[in-house]
Design a protein around this motif. Structure first.
Motif, PDB file in Angstrom:
ATOM      1  N   VAL A  85     -12.857 -11.391 -15.689  1.00 31.21           N
ATOM      2  CA  VAL A  85     -12.892 -10.023 -16.211  1.00 31.21           C
ATOM      3  C   VAL A  85     -11.748  -9.201 -15.609  1.00 31.21           C
ATOM      4  N   LEU A  86     -11.529  -9.360 -14.305  1.00 36.56           N
ATOM      5  CA  LEU A  86     -10.438  -8.643 -13.642  1.00 36.56           C
ATOM      6  C   LEU A  86      -9.076  -9.054 -14.203  1.00 36.56           C
ATOM      7  N   ILE A  87      -8.913 -10.359 -14.451  1.00 30.02           N
ATOM      8  CA  ILE A  87      -7.633 -10.854 -14.969  1.00 30.02           C
ATOM      9  C   ILE A  87      -7.405 -10.373 -16.398  1.00 30.02           C
ATOM     10  N   LEU A  88      -8.449 -10.414 -17.224  1.00 30.53           N
ATOM     11  CA  LEU A  88      -8.325  -9.897 -18.593  1.00 30.53           C
ATOM     12  C   LEU A  88      -7.966  -8.420 -18.582  1.00 30.53           C
ATOM     13  N   PHE A  89      -8.608  -7.669 -17.704  1.00 35.36           N
ATOM     14  CA  PHE A  89      -8.336  -6.232 -17.603  1.00 35.36           C
ATOM     15  C   PHE A  89      -6.894  -5.995 -17.176  1.00 35.36           C
ATOM     16  N   ALA A  90      -6.423  -6.788 -16.201  1.00 36.88           N
ATOM     17  CA  ALA A  90      -5.049  -6.641 -15.725  1.00 36.88           C
ATOM     18  C   ALA A  90      -4.045  -6.935 -16.831  1.00 36.88           C
ATOM     19  N   PHE A 148       0.833  -1.209   0.000  1.00 34.84           N
ATOM     20  CA  PHE A 148       0.000   0.000   0.000  1.00 34.84           C
ATOM     21  C   PHE A 148       0.867   1.259   0.000  1.00 34.84           C
ATOM     22  N   ALA A 149       2.009   1.190   0.687  1.00 31.67           N
ATOM     23  CA  ALA A 149       2.876   2.371   0.840  1.00 31.67           C
ATOM     24  C   ALA A 149       3.632   2.702  -0.439  1.00 31.67           C
ATOM     25  N   VAL A 150       4.050   1.663  -1.187  1.00 32.12           N
ATOM     26  CA  VAL A 150       4.871   1.900  -2.380  1.00 32.12           C
ATOM     27  C   VAL A 150       4.161   2.788  -3.406  1.00 32.12           C
ATOM     28  N   PRO A 151       2.903   2.493  -3.762  1.00 31.54           N
ATOM     29  CA  PRO A 151       2.231   3.407  -4.704  1.00 31.54           C
ATOM     30  C   PRO A 151       2.104   4.827  -4.171  1.00 31.54           C
ATOM     31  N   LEU A 152       1.895   4.970  -2.857  1.00 32.60           N
ATOM     32  CA  LEU A 152       1.799   6.310  -2.281  1.00 32.60           C
ATOM     33  C   LEU A 152       3.129   7.044  -2.404  1.00 32.60           C
ATOM     34  N   MET A 153       4.238   6.320  -2.147  1.00 32.11           N
ATOM     35  CA  MET A 153       5.558   6.944  -2.193  1.00 32.11           C
ATOM     36  C   MET A 153       5.991   7.277  -3.614  1.00 32.11           C
ATOM     37  N   THR A 154       5.478   6.559  -4.582  1.00 33.55           N
ATOM     38  CA  THR A 154       5.973   6.711  -5.946  1.00 33.55           C
ATOM     39  C   THR A 154       4.896   7.230  -6.892  1.00 33.55           C
ATOM     40  N   VAL A 155       3.964   6.378  -7.248  1.00 34.21           N
ATOM     41  CA  VAL A 155       3.001   6.712  -8.304  1.00 34.21           C
ATOM     42  C   VAL A 155       2.114   7.894  -7.918  1.00 34.21           C
ATOM     43  N   PHE A 191      -6.035   3.247 -12.344  1.00 31.13           N
ATOM     44  CA  PHE A 191      -7.011   3.756 -11.374  1.00 31.13           C
ATOM     45  C   PHE A 191      -8.256   2.871 -11.350  1.00 31.13           C
ATOM     46  N   PHE A 192      -8.786   2.536 -12.530  1.00 36.99           N
ATOM     47  CA  PHE A 192      -9.983   1.693 -12.584  1.00 36.99           C
ATOM     48  C   PHE A 192      -9.685   0.260 -12.144  1.00 36.99           C
ATOM     49  N   SER A 193      -8.459  -0.212 -12.410  1.00 36.23           N
ATOM     50  CA  SER A 193      -8.089  -1.554 -11.966  1.00 36.23           C
ATOM     51  C   SER A 193      -8.068  -1.635 -10.451  1.00 36.23           C
ATOM     52  N   ILE A 194      -7.515  -0.602  -9.815  1.00 41.80           N
ATOM     53  CA  ILE A 194      -7.484  -0.556  -8.348  1.00 41.80           C
ATOM     54  C   ILE A 194      -8.899  -0.518  -7.788  1.00 41.80           C
ATOM     55  N   LEU A 195      -9.747   0.311  -8.382  1.00 44.58           N
ATOM     56  CA  LEU A 195     -11.142   0.397  -7.927  1.00 44.58           C
ATOM     57  C   LEU A 195     -11.871  -0.935  -8.105  1.00 44.58           C
TER      58      LEU A 195
END
Length: 315
Positions: free
Chosen positions: A274-279, A202-209, A258-262
């Motif tokens: 559907v989630l795997i295809l999207f990923a 959880f912290a890595v995306p906050l620190m970077t992206v 963003f939509f993948s995270i949601l």
């Protein structure tokens, strides 16, 4: 018992299921992914070739673009070959070390991509807000420092993922309900507490992206403010035109993420396939579209591509 404990901490392999529920269609699903992957390889290689051989493209913006192309090649090549061998040939096994390697380069290239987009936003900020000082601000030494900083930051924040997984015992299933290895997906197979993995993930995306997105937004706020203060409409259009391809790439990169995270967080009713295809489309499509966007919207690259592929007699 000692052997069991040792093997639980050092599993020899995992099983990548592929796309659960669509096993009958694996052969056909692989075809568009193969086409997209080939487009990504050819497009980014052509882009790298043009930037390397054309002296007129030896500018900071195109240097960052070449770095983006290289990272896109890593991102797509980290996942697509294994996906295709899984869907076409049923090659579902992946070694533990292979899984960690795939996971590292997947997350590493994602963080590098984000940082490169920030560097490109800074490039556009300098070009539009301080055009007379562009070459004195973005010198070769500064560019090298930016590149080293990008790689160093990405390496330092992603490497702990490897050790956080290596410390876990895997004494339950070795089946990964996905087409590739990613940090939290692998950690959830462990029979130990993975709180540290979850919090660090959880912290890595906050620190970077997230910080990159904020800084990109600040850069473009300043850029737009400067553009709309320009006296003529033609000057405004020219300034905005230089940012168009970069904005398109930013939207293609961050919007699906963003939509993948949601979807993973709140889409409990969304089917797993559907989630795997999207990923998978998320790691496949941006590397394929980025060189096309820059080839279409950037005049210098478009002209060089037309020159490269035009018949010799027409040059």
């Amino acid at each position: 018992m000692a052997t069991f404990n040792l093997s639980s901490y050092n599993p020899s392999f995992f099983i990548l299921v592929g796309i659960p529920g669509l096993e009958k269609f694996h052969i056909w699903i692989a075809i568009p992914f193969c086409v997209i992957y080939l487009v990504a390889i050819v497009g980014n290689c052509v882009l790298l070739y043009l930037i390397a051989v054309e002296h007129s493209l030896h500018e900071p913006m195109f240097f960052f673009l070449s770095m983006l192309a290289k990272t896109d090649l890593i991102l797509s090549s980290t996942t697509m070959p294994k996906l295709l061998s899984n869907l076409w040939f049923g090659d579902k096994k992946i070694t533990f070390s292979g899984c960690l390697t795939q996971m590292f380069f997947l997350h590493f290239s994602f963080v590098v991509d984000s940082a490169i987009l920030l560097a490109m936003a800074y490039d556009r900020y300098v070009a539009i807000c301080s055009p007379l000082r562009y070459t004195t601000i973005l010198t070769h030494q500064v560019i090298i420092k930016i590149v080293v900083g990008i790689i160093f930051r990405s390496f330092c924040v992603i490497l702990p993922d490897v050790f956080l997984l290596k410390r876990l015992p895997f004494c339950r299933t070795r089946i990964i309900p996905h087409t590739y290895c990613e940090h939290i997906g692998v950690a959830r197979l462990s029979c130990a507490d993975i709180s540290i993995n979850i919090w660090y993930g959880f912290a890595v995306p906050l620190m970077t992206v997230v910080s990159d997105i904020v800084l990109i937004a600040v850069s473009y706020t300043i850029i737009l403010s400067a553009v709309f203060r320009l006296p003529s409409r033609g000057a405004r259009q020219k300034a905005l035109g230089t940012c168009g391809s970069h904005v398109c790439v930013i939207l293609m990169f961050y919007t699906p993420a963003f939509f993948s995270i949601l979807a993973h967080r709140f889409g409990h009713d969304v089917p797993r396939h559907v989630l795997i295809l999207f990923a998978n489309f998320y790691v496949a499509i941006p590397p394929a579209l980025n060189p096309i966007v820059y080839g279409v919207k950037t005049k210098q690259i478009r002209d060089k591509i037309l020159l490269l592929f035009s018949p010799k007699g027409t040059q």
